[in-house]
Design a protein around this motif. Structure first.
Motif, short mmCIF file in Angstrom:
data_model
loop_
_atom_site.label_atom_id
_atom_site.label_comp_id
_atom_site.label_asym_id
_atom_site.label_seq_id
_atom_site.Cartn_x
_atom_site.Cartn_y
_atom_site.Cartn_z
N ARG A 288 0.86 -1.19 0.00
CA ARG A 288 0.00 0.00 0.00
C ARG A 288 0.90 1.24 0.00
O ARG A 288 1.44 1.61 1.03
CB ARG A 288 -0.91 -0.01 1.21
CG ARG A 288 -1.91 -1.16 1.22
CD ARG A 288 -2.55 -1.28 2.55
NE ARG A 288 -1.47 -1.29 3.55
CZ ARG A 288 -1.58 -1.69 4.79
NH1 ARG A 288 -2.71 -2.11 5.24
NH2 ARG A 288 -0.56 -1.68 5.62
N CYS B 127 1.13 5.24 -0.73
CA CYS B 127 0.27 6.42 -0.78
C CYS B 127 1.06 7.66 -1.18
O CYS B 127 2.16 7.89 -0.70
CB CYS B 127 -0.34 6.64 0.61
SG CYS B 127 -1.37 8.11 0.70
N PHE C 134 -0.75 2.83 5.56
CA PHE C 134 0.01 2.55 4.35
C PHE C 134 1.38 1.96 4.69
O PHE C 134 1.94 2.20 5.75
CB PHE C 134 0.18 3.84 3.54
CG PHE C 134 -1.13 4.49 3.20
CD1 PHE C 134 -1.94 3.97 2.20
CD2 PHE C 134 -1.57 5.59 3.91
CE1 PHE C 134 -3.17 4.55 1.91
CE2 PHE C 134 -2.80 6.18 3.62
CZ PHE C 134 -3.61 5.66 2.62
N ASN D 266 -0.54 3.46 -5.22
CA ASN D 266 -1.87 2.98 -5.58
C ASN D 266 -2.97 3.70 -4.80
O ASN D 266 -4.14 3.38 -4.93
CB ASN D 266 -1.98 1.45 -5.43
CG ASN D 266 -1.28 0.92 -4.20
OD1 ASN D 266 -0.81 1.66 -3.35
ND2 ASN D 266 -1.20 -0.39 -4.09
N PHE D 267 -2.55 4.67 -4.00
CA PHE D 267 -3.50 5.49 -3.23
C PHE D 267 -3.06 6.95 -3.25
O PHE D 267 -1.86 7.24 -3.25
CB PHE D 267 -3.57 5.03 -1.76
CG PHE D 267 -4.02 3.61 -1.60
CD1 PHE D 267 -5.37 3.29 -1.66
CD2 PHE D 267 -3.10 2.60 -1.41
CE1 PHE D 267 -5.79 1.97 -1.53
CE2 PHE D 267 -3.50 1.28 -1.26
CZ PHE D 267 -4.85 0.97 -1.33
#
Length: 164
Positions: free
Chosen positions: A5, A7, A31, A86-87
């Motif tokens: 994750r 960000c 994250f 991906n964020f």
């Protein structure tokens, strides 16, 4: 197979405020990697150099290996692709912020469906802290130390220090 994750928290951070720091610190556990992206916004004329802003943020989070700070130009969604984020995280103070940010999130989603945008509301004590207001008070001789993290205070008030 789990995906890391990653960000991107984009902004001009001109300067970074305690409101920004609040959003960052409250979201770090969400994250695996957190990238603070100092973007160039053609609609804004920054008061502080990109190098100063990069240094302030790097100093603030130097002890956290999860946090990285970068400078970027162009679309935030392109920056996400470049750094593997991906964020996207955006801070919200007021309803008007949400309306503006949602339109950007919708456009980003239409460009790249795999990148999700998260909104985090600021803590109540920071709802009136905006970089634009901080700059205005500062350039007109006002004291803005209570709204700023220590690296920024040391830079802007080298002979006066913090309020602590």
């Amino acid at each position: 197979m789990s995906t890391q994750r990653i960000c991107l928290f984009p902004g001009t951070f001109d300067p970074i405020t305690l409101g920004h720091v609040d959003i960052i610190e409250r979201s770090l556990d969400l994250f695996d990697k957190f990238i603070i992206g100092i973007g160039h916004n053609a609609k804004k004329t920054p008061l502080f150099s990109p190098e100063d802003r990069l240094q302030w943020i790097s100093d603030l989070f130097k002890d956290n290996p999860k946090v990285e700070t970068i400078l970027y130009e162009g679309l935030t969604i392109d920056c996400c692709k470049k750094v593997g984020a991906n964020f996207i995280l955006r801070g919200i103070r007021y309803v008007s912020d949400f309306e503006y940010e949602k339109s950007i999130a919708d456009m980003n989603k239409s460009i790249e469906p795999s990148i999700e945008t998260f909104f985090l509301t600021c803590s109540p004590e920071f709802s009136s802290v905006a970089s634009t207001l901080i700059r205005d008070v500062y350039v007109n001789g006002g004291d803005v130390r209570k709204y700023l993290p220590e690296p920024v205070i040391k830079s802007l008030y080298p002979f006066e220090g913090s309020l602590k």
